[in-house]
Design a protein around this motif. Sequence first.
Motif, short mmCIF file in Angstrom:
data_model
loop_
_atom_site.label_atom_id
_atom_site.label_comp_id
_atom_site.label_asym_id
_atom_site.label_seq_id
_atom_site.Cartn_x
_atom_site.Cartn_y
_atom_site.Cartn_z
N LEU A 254 -15.52 26.69 -11.57
CA LEU A 254 -15.53 27.14 -10.18
C LEU A 254 -14.12 27.54 -9.74
O LEU A 254 -13.93 28.57 -9.10
N ARG A 255 -13.12 26.75 -10.13
CA ARG A 255 -11.72 27.09 -9.82
C ARG A 255 -11.35 28.42 -10.49
O ARG A 255 -10.70 29.27 -9.87
N SER A 256 -11.78 28.60 -11.73
CA SER A 256 -11.49 29.85 -12.44
C SER A 256 -12.14 31.04 -11.75
O SER A 256 -11.52 32.09 -11.58
N LEU A 257 -13.40 30.88 -11.36
CA LEU A 257 -14.10 31.96 -10.66
C LEU A 257 -13.39 32.30 -9.35
O LEU A 257 -13.26 33.47 -8.98
N HIS A 258 -12.94 31.27 -8.65
CA HIS A 258 -12.23 31.46 -7.38
C HIS A 258 -10.93 32.23 -7.61
O HIS A 258 -10.63 33.18 -6.88
N LYS A 259 -10.18 31.84 -8.65
CA LYS A 259 -8.93 32.53 -8.96
C LYS A 259 -9.18 33.98 -9.34
O LYS A 259 -8.44 34.87 -8.93
N GLU A 260 -10.22 34.21 -10.15
CA GLU A 260 -10.56 35.58 -10.55
C GLU A 260 -10.86 36.44 -9.33
O GLU A 260 -10.37 37.55 -9.20
N LYS A 261 -11.67 35.90 -8.45
CA LYS A 261 -12.08 36.65 -7.25
C LYS A 261 -10.87 36.94 -6.37
O LYS A 261 -10.66 38.06 -5.94
N HIS A 262 -10.08 35.93 -6.10
CA HIS A 262 -8.94 36.12 -5.20
C HIS A 262 -7.80 36.84 -5.88
O HIS A 262 -7.05 37.55 -5.23
N GLY A 263 -7.68 36.69 -7.18
CA GLY A 263 -6.68 37.46 -7.92
C GLY A 263 -7.03 38.93 -7.90
O GLY A 263 -6.17 39.79 -7.72
N MET B 36 -8.84 40.42 -5.62
CA MET B 36 -8.66 40.91 -4.25
C MET B 36 -7.18 41.18 -3.99
O MET B 36 -6.82 42.20 -3.44
N ALA B 37 -6.32 40.27 -4.41
CA ALA B 37 -4.89 40.44 -4.20
C ALA B 37 -4.38 41.65 -4.99
O ALA B 37 -3.58 42.43 -4.50
N GLY B 38 -4.87 41.81 -6.23
CA GLY B 38 -4.47 42.95 -7.04
C GLY B 38 -4.88 44.26 -6.41
O GLY B 38 -4.14 45.23 -6.41
N GLY B 39 -6.07 44.29 -5.84
CA GLY B 39 -6.55 45.48 -5.17
C GLY B 39 -5.71 45.81 -3.95
O GLY B 39 -5.44 46.96 -3.65
N GLN B 40 -5.27 44.78 -3.23
CA GLN B 40 -4.43 45.00 -2.06
C GLN B 40 -3.08 45.53 -2.48
O GLN B 40 -2.53 46.43 -1.85
N GLU B 41 -2.52 44.97 -3.58
CA GLU B 41 -1.22 45.44 -4.05
C GLU B 41 -1.32 46.89 -4.48
O GLU B 41 -0.46 47.71 -4.18
N LYS B 42 -2.40 47.23 -5.18
CA LYS B 42 -2.58 48.59 -5.67
C LYS B 42 -2.65 49.57 -4.51
O LYS B 42 -2.00 50.59 -4.51
N SER B 43 -3.44 49.23 -3.47
CA SER B 43 -3.57 50.14 -2.34
C SER B 43 -2.25 50.27 -1.59
O SER B 43 -1.94 51.33 -1.06
N CYS B 44 -1.44 49.21 -1.54
CA CYS B 44 -0.13 49.27 -0.90
C CYS B 44 0.79 50.20 -1.68
O CYS B 44 1.51 51.01 -1.10
N LYS B 45 0.77 50.08 -3.03
CA LYS B 45 1.62 50.93 -3.86
C LYS B 45 1.20 52.39 -3.74
O LYS B 45 2.03 53.28 -3.67
N GLU B 46 -0.12 52.63 -3.68
CA GLU B 46 -0.61 54.01 -3.54
C GLU B 46 -0.18 54.59 -2.20
O GLU B 46 0.22 55.75 -2.12
#
Length: 172
Positions: A147-156, A158-168
């Motif tokens: 469950l912790r791994s799934l949570h990290k994957e999901k939030h990781g 989401m954070a990666g997607g936010q970083e990508k859109s900021c860089k774009e």
Amino acid sequence: MTRSMLTKGSALVFALFMVTAGSLIPRASWADGGHGHRHGHGSRHDAGSFIWHVLQAKEALALTDDQEMKLRTIGITYKKARVTKTAEMELAEIDMHQLLHEKPIKHEAVEPAIRKVYALKADLRIASVHAREEAKAVLTPEQQQKLRSLHKEKHGAMAGGQEKSCKESERS
């Protein structure tokens, strides 16, 4: 009957009406397979939300039927407690606001009313913590780790997607 008793009685009838009317409105609930939580991206982290997420990941966690039943029972018990405490809290807030609108304000009556509202809020938070811990205890250590791994994957992700859109947006 005093005016205060009538006001409290009316408030209780209104609160009970709202709770009853709200329960008659068809809506999804995690207890019946829908999601039923009312938070956006992490705005409410209560036991109901936690249990909903666990049940959504039941295949990935390989929950047994017994575990699923226990989690649903814990969730329903917590949900009932949350509804009750929330109604009590709303009634206490009505009483508090009534005292605050009196002229002159009776400080000896206002202070206990304020303390009652915040004690009920604390009770609600404590009930959530207990239900969440009870739900965690249903899971094996391996399931808790997954469950912790799934949570990290999901939030990781989401954070990666936010970083990508900021860089774009920086490039444009």
